[in-house]
Design a protein around this motif. Structure first.
Motif, PDB file in Angstrom:
ATOM      1  N   MET A   1       0.814  -1.066   0.066  1.00 16.24           N
ATOM      2  CA  MET A   1       0.014  -0.007  -0.080  1.00 16.24           C
ATOM      3  C   MET A   1       0.836   1.200  -0.011  1.00 16.24           C
ATOM      4  N   LEU A   2       2.126   1.183   0.481  1.00 20.84           N
ATOM      5  CA  LEU A   2       2.848   2.418   0.709  1.00 20.84           C
ATOM      6  C   LEU A   2       3.388   2.846  -0.870  1.00 20.84           C
ATOM      7  N   ASN A   3       3.437   1.980  -1.714  1.00 24.44           N
ATOM      8  CA  ASN A   3       3.781   2.235  -2.915  1.00 24.44           C
ATOM      9  C   ASN A   3       2.833   2.515  -4.006  1.00 24.44           C
ATOM     10  N   THR A   4       1.376   2.913  -3.638  1.00 29.89           N
ATOM     11  CA  THR A   4       0.593   3.429  -4.534  1.00 29.89           C
ATOM     12  C   THR A   4       0.754   4.977  -4.581  1.00 29.89           C
ATOM     13  N   LEU A   5       0.409   5.753  -5.710  1.00 31.82           N
ATOM     14  CA  LEU A   5       0.763   6.903  -6.187  1.00 31.82           C
ATOM     15  C   LEU A   5       0.296   7.683  -5.220  1.00 31.82           C
ATOM     16  N   PRO A   6      -1.126   7.743  -4.664  1.00 32.58           N
ATOM     17  CA  PRO A   6      -1.514   8.518  -3.814  1.00 32.58           C
ATOM     18  C   PRO A   6      -0.649   8.749  -2.418  1.00 32.58           C
ATOM     19  N   ASN A   7      -0.433   7.283  -1.960  1.00 36.19           N
ATOM     20  CA  ASN A   7       0.301   7.283  -0.618  1.00 36.19           C
ATOM     21  C   ASN A   7       1.756   7.992  -1.036  1.00 36.19           C
ATOM     22  N   LEU A   8       2.418   7.760  -2.124  1.00 32.77           N
ATOM     23  CA  LEU A   8       3.814   8.262  -2.222  1.00 32.77           C
ATOM     24  C   LEU A   8       3.476   9.971  -2.555  1.00 32.77           C
ATOM     25  N   LEU A   9       2.518  10.513  -3.053  1.00 27.72           N
ATOM     26  CA  LEU A   9       2.426  11.857  -2.845  1.00 27.72           C
ATOM     27  C   LEU A   9       2.247  12.353  -1.340  1.00 27.72           C
ATOM     28  N   THR A  10       1.421  11.625  -0.500  1.00 28.28           N
ATOM     29  CA  THR A  10       1.368  12.040   0.834  1.00 28.28           C
ATOM     30  C   THR A  10       2.592  12.156   1.545  1.00 28.28           C
ATOM     31  N   LEU A  11       3.362  11.003   1.216  1.00 25.71           N
ATOM     32  CA  LEU A  11       4.878  10.751   1.694  1.00 25.71           C
ATOM     33  C   LEU A  11       5.827  12.049   1.165  1.00 25.71           C
ATOM     34  N   ALA A  12       5.478  12.361  -0.186  1.00 23.82           N
ATOM     35  CA  ALA A  12       6.143  13.411  -0.776  1.00 23.82           C
ATOM     36  C   ALA A  12       6.006  14.849   0.174  1.00 23.82           C
ATOM     37  N   ARG A  13       4.774  14.963   0.576  1.00 21.35           N
ATOM     38  CA  ARG A  13       4.731  16.210   1.237  1.00 21.35           C
ATOM     39  C   ARG A  13       5.050  16.418   2.551  1.00 21.35           C
ATOM     40  N   ILE A  14       5.213  15.181   3.262  1.00 21.61           N
ATOM     41  CA  ILE A  14       5.935  14.868   4.572  1.00 21.61           C
ATOM     42  C   ILE A  14       7.621  15.391   4.376  1.00 21.61           C
ATOM     43  N   VAL A  15       8.002  14.547   3.288  1.00 23.68           N
ATOM     44  CA  VAL A  15       9.545  14.799   2.919  1.00 23.68           C
ATOM     45  C   VAL A  15       9.857  16.232   2.543  1.00 23.68           C
ATOM     46  N   ALA A  16       8.937  17.035   2.163  1.00 27.92           N
ATOM     47  CA  ALA A  16       9.107  18.215   1.610  1.00 27.92           C
ATOM     48  C   ALA A  16       9.205  19.452   2.642  1.00 27.92           C
ATOM     49  N   ILE A  17       8.699  19.078   3.906  1.00 25.81           N
ATOM     50  CA  ILE A  17       8.581  19.942   5.076  1.00 25.81           C
ATOM     51  C   ILE A  17       9.947  20.365   5.590  1.00 25.81           C
ATOM     52  N   PRO A  18      10.811  19.377   5.868  1.00 32.46           N
ATOM     53  CA  PRO A  18      12.323  19.847   6.098  1.00 32.46           C
ATOM     54  C   PRO A  18      13.006  20.982   5.105  1.00 32.46           C
ATOM     55  N   ALA A  19      12.730  20.818   3.772  1.00 33.47           N
ATOM     56  CA  ALA A  19      13.034  21.488   2.795  1.00 33.47           C
ATOM     57  C   ALA A  19      12.549  22.901   3.016  1.00 33.47           C
ATOM     58  N   VAL A  20      11.279  22.941   3.065  1.00 33.87           N
ATOM     59  CA  VAL A  20      10.556  24.213   3.103  1.00 33.87           C
ATOM     60  C   VAL A  20      11.129  24.865   4.478  1.00 33.87           C
ATOM     61  N   VAL A  21      10.997  24.289   5.513  1.00 29.21           N
ATOM     62  CA  VAL A  21      11.506  24.894   6.823  1.00 29.21           C
ATOM     63  C   VAL A  21      12.947  25.445   6.716  1.00 29.21           C
ATOM     64  N   ALA A  22      13.837  24.787   6.025  1.00 27.88           N
ATOM     65  CA  ALA A  22      15.164  25.122   5.861  1.00 27.88           C
ATOM     66  C   ALA A  22      15.137  26.436   4.693  1.00 27.88           C
ATOM     67  N   LEU A  23      14.387  26.413   3.729  1.00 29.24           N
ATOM     68  CA  LEU A  23      14.523  27.663   2.995  1.00 29.24           C
ATOM     69  C   LEU A  23      13.792  29.065   3.610  1.00 29.24           C
ATOM     70  N   LEU A  24      12.924  28.723   4.435  1.00 31.81           N
ATOM     71  CA  LEU A  24      12.382  29.864   5.256  1.00 31.81           C
ATOM     72  C   LEU A  24      13.427  30.355   6.371  1.00 31.81           C
ATOM     73  N   ALA A  25      14.308  29.428   6.950  1.00 33.75           N
ATOM     74  CA  ALA A  25      15.132  29.864   7.791  1.00 33.75           C
ATOM     75  C   ALA A  25      16.387  30.847   6.970  1.00 33.75           C
ATOM     76  N   VAL A  26      16.418  30.880   5.780  1.00 31.72           N
ATOM     77  CA  VAL A  26      17.542  31.437   4.902  1.00 31.72           C
ATOM     78  C   VAL A  26      16.940  33.071   4.782  1.00 31.72           C
ATOM     79  N   ASP A  27      17.860  33.900   4.916  1.00 27.59           N
ATOM     80  CA  ASP A  27      17.223  35.317   4.511  1.00 27.59           C
ATOM     81  C   ASP A  27      18.026  35.577   3.162  1.00 27.59           C
ATOM     82  N   TRP A  28      17.059  34.970   2.215  1.00 27.22           N
ATOM     83  CA  TRP A  28      17.477  35.332   0.923  1.00 27.22           C
ATOM     84  C   TRP A  28      16.227  35.033  -0.067  1.00 27.22           C
ATOM     85  N   GLN A  29      15.894  35.988  -0.779  1.00 27.36           N
ATOM     86  CA  GLN A  29      14.717  35.993  -1.776  1.00 27.36           C
ATOM     87  C   GLN A  29      14.728  34.972  -2.541  1.00 27.36           C
TER      88      GLN A  29
END
Length: 185
Positions: A1-29
């Motif tokens: 079940m983990l390998n279905t496209l909908p579940n992979l998209l959900t997991l991708a959303r979770i994986v994106a969180i640290p990247a978004v946080v790191a980008l928001l921590a940088v003072d760069w437009q």
């Protein structure tokens, strides 16, 4: 079940969180624009994963479990970073706290009601709340590079999201309390 496209998209959303946080921590437009794009893509998967799961007959217990968690983690992480950076400040911090508290309340309520085998389906108004939150947060991510008018729109959307958050939170709480009083599903 983990390998279905909908579940992979959900997991991708979770994986994106640290990247978004790191980008928001940088003072760069440029980092803000990248965070905006990544957050937008993650927000889009919130709509897409459910649509695909229903269309492809791939609705699963794992997806029903992970999807709201991914949503809440994404929203909470961005809200915390925007408050920490000062992009959400003053009275608007109250709106951010309302949003975070409701997410925690509803998560706990859903967990309790699950023990009673009581489903807590997402209401149409809660979907509008999510859309308002995602739109507000998207604009607030770009806060430092926006015009004053767009910054005001972002603040207004955040307050709209907080208002809808209160309404939907009360709706879920009152429905949950009714089940708690009876102790049954």
């Amino acid at each position: 079940m983990l390998n279905t496209l909908p579940n992979l998209l959900t997991l991708a959303r979770i994986v994106a969180i640290p990247a978004v946080v790191a980008l928001l921590a940088v003072d760069w437009q440029v980092a803000r624009w990248i965070a905006f794009a990544l957050f937008g893509a993650a927000a889009f998967t919130d709509w897409l994963d459910g649509k695909l799961a229903r269309a492809r007959g791939e609705v699963s217990p794992l997806g029903r479990f992970l999807d709201p968690i991914a949503d809440k983690l994404l929203v909470a992480a961005v809200v915390v970073m925007l408050v920490a950076s000062g992009d959400v400040a003053g009275w608007a911090v109250g709106a951010a706290i309302v949003i975070l508290c409701r997410e925690i309340l509803v998560s706990g309520l859903r967990e309790y009601l699950a023990e009673l085998s009581v489903p807590m389906p997402v209401s149409k108004l809660a979907k509008w709340k999510t859309a308002a939150q995602l739109a507000a947060l998207s604009l607030l991510i770009l806060g430092p590079v926006l015009t004053m008018e767009l910054q005001l729109l972002a603040q207004a959307l955040l307050w709209l999201a907080a208002g809808l958050t209160l309404i939907t939170g009360w709706d879920y709480l009152s429905r949950g309390l009714a089940h708690m009083r009876t102790g049954s599903g």
